[in-house]
Scaffold this active site. Sequence first.
Site, PDB file in Angstrom:
ATOM      1  N   HIS A  98      39.934  47.076  29.093  1.00 51.57           N
ATOM      2  CA  HIS A  98      38.878  46.092  29.323  1.00 51.57           C
ATOM      3  C   HIS A  98      39.465  44.830  29.926  1.00 51.57           C
ATOM      4  O   HIS A  98      40.625  44.487  29.684  1.00 51.57           O
ATOM      5  CB  HIS A  98      38.137  45.754  28.021  1.00 51.57           C
ATOM      6  CG  HIS A  98      39.027  45.387  26.889  1.00 51.57           C
ATOM      7  ND1 HIS A  98      39.679  46.314  26.110  1.00 51.57           N
ATOM      8  CD2 HIS A  98      39.412  44.181  26.407  1.00 51.57           C
ATOM      9  CE1 HIS A  98      40.402  45.708  25.191  1.00 51.57           C
ATOM     10  NE2 HIS A  98      40.272  44.398  25.356  1.00 51.57           N
ATOM     11  N   HIS A 100      38.870  40.829  30.106  1.00 51.57           N
ATOM     12  CA  HIS A 100      38.177  39.675  29.527  1.00 51.57           C
ATOM     13  C   HIS A 100      37.767  38.726  30.650  1.00 51.57           C
ATOM     14  O   HIS A 100      38.573  38.446  31.550  1.00 51.57           O
ATOM     15  CB  HIS A 100      39.112  38.895  28.589  1.00 51.57           C
ATOM     16  CG  HIS A 100      39.543  39.646  27.370  1.00 51.57           C
ATOM     17  ND1 HIS A 100      38.983  39.422  26.129  1.00 51.57           N
ATOM     18  CD2 HIS A 100      40.480  40.608  27.187  1.00 51.57           C
ATOM     19  CE1 HIS A 100      39.570  40.209  25.228  1.00 51.57           C
ATOM     20  NE2 HIS A 100      40.482  40.935  25.849  1.00 51.57           N
TER      21      HIS A 100
HETATM   22  P1  AMP Z   1      41.866  42.967  23.083  1.00 55.94           P
HETATM   23  O1  AMP Z   1      42.648  42.140  22.086  1.00 55.94           O
HETATM   24  O2  AMP Z   1      42.203  42.609  24.519  1.00 55.94           O
HETATM   25  O3  AMP Z   1      41.981  44.456  22.813  1.00 55.94           O
HETATM   26  O4  AMP Z   1      40.383  42.530  22.915  1.00 55.94           O
HETATM   27  C1  AMP Z   1      39.436  43.238  22.194  1.00 55.94           C
HETATM   28  C2  AMP Z   1      38.200  42.390  22.209  1.00 55.94           C
HETATM   29  O5  AMP Z   1      37.100  43.204  21.899  1.00 55.94           O
HETATM   30  C3  AMP Z   1      38.227  41.247  21.197  1.00 55.94           C
HETATM   31  O6  AMP Z   1      38.039  40.007  21.878  1.00 55.94           O
HETATM   32  C4  AMP Z   1      37.071  41.582  20.259  1.00 55.94           C
HETATM   33  O7  AMP Z   1      36.384  40.448  19.804  1.00 55.94           O
HETATM   34  C5  AMP Z   1      36.218  42.465  21.136  1.00 55.94           C
HETATM   35  N1  AMP Z   1      35.374  43.422  20.436  1.00 55.94           N
HETATM   36  C6  AMP Z   1      35.757  44.297  19.466  1.00 55.94           C
HETATM   37  N2  AMP Z   1      34.719  45.052  19.085  1.00 55.94           N
HETATM   38  C7  AMP Z   1      33.652  44.650  19.823  1.00 55.94           C
HETATM   39  C8  AMP Z   1      32.278  45.032  19.887  1.00 55.94           C
HETATM   40  N3  AMP Z   1      31.779  45.995  19.088  1.00 55.94           N
HETATM   41  N4  AMP Z   1      31.461  44.403  20.768  1.00 55.94           N
HETATM   42  C9  AMP Z   1      31.953  43.423  21.554  1.00 55.94           C
HETATM   43  N5  AMP Z   1      33.235  43.014  21.554  1.00 55.94           N
HETATM   44  C10 AMP Z   1      34.078  43.613  20.701  1.00 55.94           C
END
Ligand code: AMP
Length: 136
Positions: A98, A100
Amino acid sequence: MICIFCAIVARDAESSIVYEDDAVLAFMDIRPITRGHLLVIPKRHAEGLAELDPADGGAMYRAARTIGAALRTTSDVDGINLLQADGADAGQEVFHAHLHVIPRRRGDGIGLSGASPTMPPRAVLDDAAAAVRALL
Ligand code: AMP
Ligand code: ZN
């Protein structure tokens, strides 16, 4: 193990969708770093950079660029950071690739720290470039 982002794509988990096309989905991050922080994901599951289909990576960037540029047209947003964490040691917590999209506002105090205060000699940068070239 069920992948939460695949569940969001399948509409088996809730999300607040910003944008969707054949290749990607963009939705609000549930724990935003700044107001308006959102994520762009490929619909096709890929854990990280090594597994990500380059066309899906391109589609992620295309969507992030469109959304980020649109946010910049508002007076509420002064800048945008695009960030992908690849691997747990880089801060990856959800192992479905993903990107950001993080809206920034003047003086918000968010930042990546750790940049070298001094510039390495060119020979050091040349050696580093050669080491990466050898991997490609
Ligand atoms: P990363 O640390 O780059 O893997 O970021 C994962 C991101 O996904 C974090 O910022 C979380 O807050 C976000 N996240 C986790 N679960 C969900 C969800 N169900 N819906 C939206 N965002 C999510
Ligand atoms: Zn997934």
